[in-house]
Design a protein around this motif. Structure first.
Motif, short mmCIF file in Angstrom:
data_model
loop_
_atom_site.label_atom_id
_atom_site.label_comp_id
_atom_site.label_asym_id
_atom_site.label_seq_id
_atom_site.Cartn_x
_atom_site.Cartn_y
_atom_site.Cartn_z
N GLY A 194 0.69 -1.21 0.04
CA GLY A 194 0.00 0.07 -0.06
C GLY A 194 0.93 1.47 -0.11
O GLY A 194 1.94 0.99 0.28
N ARG A 227 -3.58 5.07 -2.18
CA ARG A 227 -4.58 5.41 -1.19
C ARG A 227 -5.54 6.91 -1.26
O ARG A 227 -4.61 7.68 -1.57
CB ARG A 227 -4.10 5.22 0.30
CG ARG A 227 -5.07 5.52 1.28
CD ARG A 227 -4.45 5.39 2.77
NE ARG A 227 -4.32 3.91 3.11
CZ ARG A 227 -3.83 3.54 4.33
NH1 ARG A 227 -3.42 4.38 5.16
NH2 ARG A 227 -3.65 2.30 4.51
N GLN A 251 -6.37 3.23 -7.11
CA GLN A 251 -7.51 2.44 -6.44
C GLN A 251 -8.73 2.16 -7.06
O GLN A 251 -9.26 1.16 -6.76
CB GLN A 251 -7.60 2.90 -4.89
CG GLN A 251 -8.06 1.90 -3.95
CD GLN A 251 -8.11 2.47 -2.43
OE1 GLN A 251 -7.90 3.54 -2.35
NE2 GLN A 251 -8.48 1.73 -1.65
N ASP A 256 -11.40 2.67 2.51
CA ASP A 256 -10.45 3.20 3.70
C ASP A 256 -10.53 2.23 4.90
O ASP A 256 -11.20 2.36 5.73
CB ASP A 256 -10.83 4.59 3.96
CG ASP A 256 -9.80 4.98 5.18
OD1 ASP A 256 -8.69 4.42 5.29
OD2 ASP A 256 -10.38 6.11 5.86
N SER A 258 -8.39 -0.73 7.26
CA SER A 258 -7.27 -1.42 7.88
C SER A 258 -7.50 -2.53 9.08
O SER A 258 -8.76 -2.61 9.30
CB SER A 258 -6.39 -0.36 8.29
OG SER A 258 -7.14 0.17 9.49
#
Length: 315
Positions: A194, A227, A251, A256, A258
């Motif tokens: 990422g 991102r 993307q 968003d 994680s």
């Protein structure tokens, strides 16, 4: 006021800084004890808990002989694995297939970090390996889980992890099979990550120049997924020496998500359905990971997994 407490979020690059600090400390300890170790009576090596076998069950034979076979490696904690980790693999496969017609993805490996990482809220290695295996079990893509890094007694720097894959694929296996030829072809092994990891690589003093060259130079490379809201131009400039070996993948649909946020949801007894593959959610509950307990198991089963406490499906 934010619904979530920002103090629970890790500062930028803390993971990578911790990894390298631990590695350097371990090296110093090894050097300091080398004289004592040399004079000490030699003990037979302990038998491994389970014999290691490099996974190849989804390693594809090359279909386009005029292209270079490409193997992508995703390093991370995977505590727990999320759909974003899986989406990264899909996005990279699409990118190479549609944009880079000189390469062909023949395999993608997830490589969980070892317990020596010492990160807070890090589930034991055997749990993280199993969660990754469950997550990729039903996928039709060429994604596999390699337990080698996770089972090492010490932290293994990313450059050494990639060296391991290059050795197993190009030396031990002799390269990649082709559907049109009996001759195996050497594969390019690159890191898939990422935007945050690429930013850390561009931070002065965080990564050693030798490690960066081993990761990005030669037959290596970096495939980085953008991102939303992250500007990679500064990072690109700092890593300009390896520009030709870096592919930035848009993307498309911003996600968003994680592992940190998933753990926070679980801590608050909120649903993580559609954030984490269902088999992984079941495994988390069954093994009381990330704050799930036997006492509130019924609540988790109902709210997190979308099932009634009795185990029957809800309407």
């Amino acid at each position: 006021m934010s619904f979530f407490n920002n103090s629970q979020q890790a500062p930028p690059y803390s993971d990578q800084q911790l990894q390298y600090a631990q590695f350097q400390q371990q090296q110093q300890q090894l050097q300091g004890s080398s004289i004592e170790a040399a004079s000490a009576p030699q003990q037979p090596p302990a038998a491994p808990a389970e014999e290691y076998h490099f996974p190849t069950q989804r390693l594809r034979a090359q279909q386009y002989p005029n292209r270079t076979p490409l193997v992508l490696v995703v390093c991370g904690s995977f505590s727990p694995i999320t759909i974003m980790h899986l989406r990264m693999c899909e996005m990279a496969s699409d990118w190479v297939r549609m944009v880079e017609d000189n390469y062909e993805v023949v395999g993608i490996y997830l490589s969980p970090v070892s317990d020596a990482y010492k990160k807070s809220n890090l589930a034991a290695a055997h749990h993280r390996i199993r969660m990754c295996q469950l997550a990729v079990e039903d996928t039709t893509n060429c994604v596999m889980v390699d337990p080698w890094e996770a089972t090492q007694p010490r932290y293994v720097p990313t450059a050494q992890v990639l060296d391991h894959f290059r050795h197993e694929i190009n030396k031990t296996l002799g390269g990649i099979d082709s559907i049109e030829s009996a001759e195996r072809k050497q594969a390019r092994v690159a890191l898939l990550c990422g935007a945050d990891l690429m930013h850390s690589m561009s931070t002065p003093g965080l990564w050693s120049p030798d490690d960066l060259d081993r990761i990005l130079g030669g037959d290596g490379g970096l495939y980085v997924v953008e991102r939303h809201g992250t500007d990679l131009e500064e990072a690109k400039e700092a890593l300009s020496k390896w520009t030709d070996h870096i592919s930035v993948i848009p993307q498309g649909v911003p996600i968003d998500l994680s592992s940190t946020k998933v753990r926070l949801f679980l801590h608050k007894k909120m649903s993580v359905r559609y954030f984490v593959p269902n088999p992984v959610i079941d495994y988390i509950i069954e093994n009381n990971l990330y704050g799930t307990t036997k006492e509130d198991r019924a609540t988790y089963v109902q709210l997190v997994n979308g099932k009634a406490a009795s185990g029957s499906e809800t309407a």
